[in-house]
Write an enzyme that holds these catalytic residues in place. Structure first.
Site, PDB file in Angstrom:
ATOM      1  N   ASP A 169      -9.970   0.851  10.583  1.00  0.00           N
ATOM      2  CA  ASP A 169      -8.806   1.170   9.740  1.00  0.00           C
ATOM      3  C   ASP A 169      -7.587   1.321  10.642  1.00  0.00           C
ATOM      4  O   ASP A 169      -7.742   1.502  11.850  1.00  0.00           O
ATOM      5  CB  ASP A 169      -9.053   2.485   8.960  1.00  0.00           C
ATOM      6  CG  ASP A 169      -8.206   2.592   7.687  1.00  0.00           C
ATOM      7  OD1 ASP A 169      -6.967   2.581   7.807  1.00  0.00           O
ATOM      8  OD2 ASP A 169      -8.782   2.679   6.593  1.00  0.00           O
ATOM      9  N   VAL A 227      -6.025  -5.302  10.390  1.00  0.00           N
ATOM     10  CA  VAL A 227      -6.738  -6.542  10.025  1.00  0.00           C
ATOM     11  C   VAL A 227      -5.828  -7.776   9.991  1.00  0.00           C
ATOM     12  O   VAL A 227      -6.323  -8.895   9.941  1.00  0.00           O
ATOM     13  CB  VAL A 227      -7.487  -6.415   8.667  1.00  0.00           C
ATOM     14  CG1 VAL A 227      -8.585  -5.373   8.742  1.00  0.00           C
ATOM     15  CG2 VAL A 227      -6.526  -6.136   7.514  1.00  0.00           C
ATOM     16  N   TYR A 283      -0.262  -8.440  -5.966  1.00  0.00           N
ATOM     17  CA  TYR A 283      -1.591  -7.804  -6.013  1.00  0.00           C
ATOM     18  C   TYR A 283      -2.579  -8.711  -6.751  1.00  0.00           C
ATOM     19  O   TYR A 283      -3.675  -8.993  -6.261  1.00  0.00           O
ATOM     20  CB  TYR A 283      -1.509  -6.423  -6.681  1.00  0.00           C
ATOM     21  CG  TYR A 283      -2.786  -5.616  -6.529  1.00  0.00           C
ATOM     22  CD1 TYR A 283      -3.102  -4.991  -5.325  1.00  0.00           C
ATOM     23  CD2 TYR A 283      -3.685  -5.484  -7.586  1.00  0.00           C
ATOM     24  CE1 TYR A 283      -4.278  -4.251  -5.176  1.00  0.00           C
ATOM     25  CE2 TYR A 283      -4.863  -4.752  -7.448  1.00  0.00           C
ATOM     26  CZ  TYR A 283      -5.150  -4.138  -6.235  1.00  0.00           C
ATOM     27  OH  TYR A 283      -6.316  -3.418  -6.101  1.00  0.00           O
TER      28      TYR A 283
END
Ligand SMILES: NC(=O)c1ccc[n+]([C@@H]2O[C@H](COP(=O)([O-])OP(=O)(O)OC[C@H]3O[C@@H](n4cnc5c(N)ncnc54)[C@H](O)[C@@H]3O)[C@@H](O)[C@H]2O)c1
Length: 252
Positions: free
Chosen positions: A37, A64, A156
């Site tokens: 994370d 990421v 999204y």
């Protein structure tokens, strides 16, 4: 005997609620868990909880969207526990509400980069090790909003729809390599993420109520339970599927 004994699992967004719950369950079921994370304190807490419960886990701070950071995290995973055989891909950024003609494209790209491209980057580096291991299972976290769109949330919905197709592509490209890939599409799950756009959990329930046929919000552990099945060898014939865990939301 644990359901994930012998597995080496990377869990992204492990400092968050849904992936944190998954990391804890996977650790309890025998996997060596690599918790990833950007939120250092939270990811360390998840790994600590797994170790305190008698499992094996390390925490790695990793963005990421940064391929060098992901490559380093996957190398550290291999050095610590051996070749990666499971991946939970769950990182997501916060998007702003807007219709497309009002969208800030720089912000759109930022969110797409975390939610979708980030999943490709981490999948790429885990797949390299899964190919060497000769086995693998990837669980990508999409959303019911990858199937039906909420209003004013183009990025999204686009990212979550894209995750479903990424899942199917990996499933067919790596089936012959004994690597499976599935997605989970959660309905509203009780995490602080729900309070970004809603004043209270009661307001969320009121808004979604008619579609939540089970009559309540979901809990992170209910997504973790689905992710445990998909990661485990019990799901050996399951690949390329999108599993709704949504109280029947998208069934009516
Ligand atoms: N909560 C819900 O109702 C719900 C519903 C459907 C889908 N989902 C999905 O489930 C996943 C987890 O949601 P949650 O509610 O647990 O959210 P959360 O905010 O608790 O967790 C998200 C985590 O992602 C991490 N993250 C953000 N950007 C990152 C980056 N670049 N690199 C690494 N980590 C990064 C954050 O630090 C955070 O810990 C998300 O993909 C979300 O879209 C949630």
């Amino acid at each position: 005997m644990g359901r994930l004994d012998g597995k080496v699992a990377v869990v992204t967004a492990a400092g968050g609620y849904i992936a944190g719950a998954t990391a804890r369950v996977w650790g309890r079921e025998g996997a060596s868990v690599v918790c990833v994370d950007i939120a250092e304190e939270n990811v360390k807490k998840t790994a600590q909880d797994i170790n305190d419960a008698g499992g094996k886990a390390i925490a790695i701070v990793c963005d990421v969207t940064d391929e060098d950071s992901v490559a380093a995290a996957c190398a550290k995973a291999k050095e610590s526990y051996g070749l990666i055989t499971c991946l939970m891909n769950a990182a997501a950024g916060q998007d702003k509400k807007a219709r497309v003609h009002e969208t800030d494209i720089t912000d759109y790209r930022r969110v797409l980069d975390i939610n979708l491209t980030g999943m490709v980057i981490i999948a790429k580096h885990c797949l390299i090790q899964m190919l060497e291991a000769g086995i693998g299972s990837i669980v990508n976290i999409s959303s019911i909003y990858g199937m039906v769109s909420p209003k004013e949330r183009a990025v999204y919905a686009t990212s979550k729809g894209g995750i479903r197709m990424l899942t199917k592509n990996i499933a067919i490209d790596y089936a012959a390599d004994n690597i499976r890939c599935n997605s989970i599409m959660p309905g509203p799950i009780q995490t602080p993420r729900l309070l970004v756009r809603n004043p209270s959990l009661e307001a969320v329930l009121e808004r979604h109520g008619p579609r939540l046929h089970i009559g309540r919000l979901g809990q992170p552990e209910e997504i973790a339970a689905a992710a445990l099945f998909l990661a485990s060898d019990e799901a050996s014939y399951v690949s390329g599927t999108d599993m709704t865990v949504d109280a029947g939301y998208t069934s009516y």
